[in-house]
Design a protein around this motif. Structure first.
Motif, short mmCIF file in Angstrom:
data_model
loop_
_atom_site.label_atom_id
_atom_site.label_comp_id
_atom_site.label_asym_id
_atom_site.label_seq_id
_atom_site.Cartn_x
_atom_site.Cartn_y
_atom_site.Cartn_z
N HIS A 57 0.91 -1.28 -0.05
CA HIS A 57 -0.18 -0.01 0.01
C HIS A 57 0.90 1.11 -0.19
O HIS A 57 0.40 2.44 0.21
CB HIS A 57 -1.13 -0.04 1.40
CG HIS A 57 -1.87 -1.30 1.35
ND1 HIS A 57 -2.60 -1.58 0.27
CD2 HIS A 57 -1.96 -2.15 2.23
CE1 HIS A 57 -3.04 -2.78 0.69
NE2 HIS A 57 -2.65 -3.18 2.03
N ASP A 98 1.54 7.31 -0.05
CA ASP A 98 0.40 6.15 0.19
C ASP A 98 -0.52 5.80 -1.09
O ASP A 98 -0.49 6.68 -1.96
CB ASP A 98 -0.44 6.79 1.22
CG ASP A 98 -1.28 5.83 2.21
OD1 ASP A 98 -1.14 4.83 2.09
OD2 ASP A 98 -2.36 6.42 2.56
N ASP A 100 -4.04 4.58 -1.53
CA ASP A 100 -5.42 4.10 -0.81
C ASP A 100 -6.24 2.94 -1.83
O ASP A 100 -5.77 2.64 -2.72
CB ASP A 100 -6.20 5.24 -0.57
CG ASP A 100 -6.45 5.91 -1.72
OD1 ASP A 100 -6.81 5.35 -2.81
OD2 ASP A 100 -7.17 7.38 -1.60
N ARG A 101 -7.32 2.48 -1.14
CA ARG A 101 -7.94 1.28 -1.91
C ARG A 101 -8.30 1.90 -3.31
O ARG A 101 -8.50 0.91 -4.11
CB ARG A 101 -9.13 0.88 -0.98
CG ARG A 101 -8.69 0.09 0.29
CD ARG A 101 -9.65 -0.22 1.09
NE ARG A 101 -9.33 -1.10 2.22
CZ ARG A 101 -10.20 -1.54 2.99
NH1 ARG A 101 -11.66 -1.58 2.99
NH2 ARG A 101 -9.85 -2.00 4.16
N GLN A 137 -2.86 11.55 -2.78
CA GLN A 137 -2.17 10.80 -1.81
C GLN A 137 -1.18 11.46 -1.03
O GLN A 137 -0.47 12.60 -1.23
CB GLN A 137 -1.57 9.50 -2.66
CG GLN A 137 -2.43 8.94 -3.67
CD GLN A 137 -3.61 8.33 -2.71
OE1 GLN A 137 -3.44 7.47 -1.93
NE2 GLN A 137 -4.70 8.91 -3.19
#
Length: 233
Positions: A57, A98, A100-101, A137
């Motif tokens: 991730h 990062d 994210d989903r 992000q």
């Protein structure tokens, strides 16, 4: 697996997904910028400036023409977004971000149609969403700066080989043929960190790698020199 040279692709932005075994790659560079995402593994990216760690991730930005090397301790699935160097979101320096989903799902979907898609169609619109999502992000502190001085390179290589080494700076500096005072000055000048800060960051990144590979907190703590798990946490 078919090897694709991304610099031969005319499309300004595209995503490629590839499965890799454990490896230590060769140093290389691309004309395009890269957003490199290890979807289900741990990847380390090294440049002349230092080392970036990308556990699950997380992804690392690599600017155009940046010499780099990728390393992974076990097999993983790599998803890479390539961008033409003149696109507005292309970074000037490396950095860990990062994922994210939503961005994960978008990158996986974009990898399905890959390097060729018609302009103005649904694929291009999805790529526009990918690029918009990238701007949302957050950056993460997963960087270990590398020194250029050969003596300091020798000293830091000792610690990277054994992060649990608890010898003080005077003893480590002697291994590299310099005094502790000289080494302390070089650390600040060449990495922007004190020796203590640099070693702590090394231990943090190594521990993150171990935890991402499934090690227990106790084992990860011991690998980087912490006998007290609560202090490590």
């Amino acid at each position: 697996m078919n090897i694709i040279d991304p610099d031969t692709i005319l499309c300004p932005s595209f995503v490629i997904a590839e499965q890799y075994p454990a490896f230590e790659g060769v140093w290389h560079a691309h004309k395009k910028a890269q957003f490199v995402y290890a979807a289900d593994g741990v990847l380390t990216i090294r440049t002349t400036q230092g080392m970036w760690l990308t556990p699950p991730h997380r992804a690392v930005w690599i600017p155009p023409n940046e010499m780099h090397q990728g390393c992974a301790p076990r097999g993983f699935r790599l998803i890479t977004l390539y961008l033409d160097p003149d696109m507005p979101m292309v970074p000037q320096r490396c950095g860990v971000m990062d994922v994210d989903r939503l961005l994960d799902a978008l990158l996986n979907e974009a990898a399905r149609f890959g390097t060729h898609y018609p302009p103005g169609g649904p694929e291009q619109r999805l790529m526009e969403v990918v690029l918009d999502r990238l701007n949302q992000q957050r950056p993460l502190p997963a960087f270990l700066p590398a020194p250029r001085d050969s003596r300091l390179q020798h000293l830091t290589a000792v610690l990277q080989a054994n992060p649990a080494d608890d010898r003080g700076l005077d003893a480590l500096a002697a291994l590299a043929g310099m005094t502790g005072r000289t080494a302390a000055r070089l650390f600040i000048r060449e990495t922007g960190l004190t020796f203590t800060q640099w070693r702590q960051q090394l231990r943090l990144l190594k521990a993150m790698q171990s935890l991402s590979l499934g090690a227990s907190v106790t084992n990860a703590a011991g690998e980087v020199g912490y006998s007290d798990v609560s202090t490590f946490i």
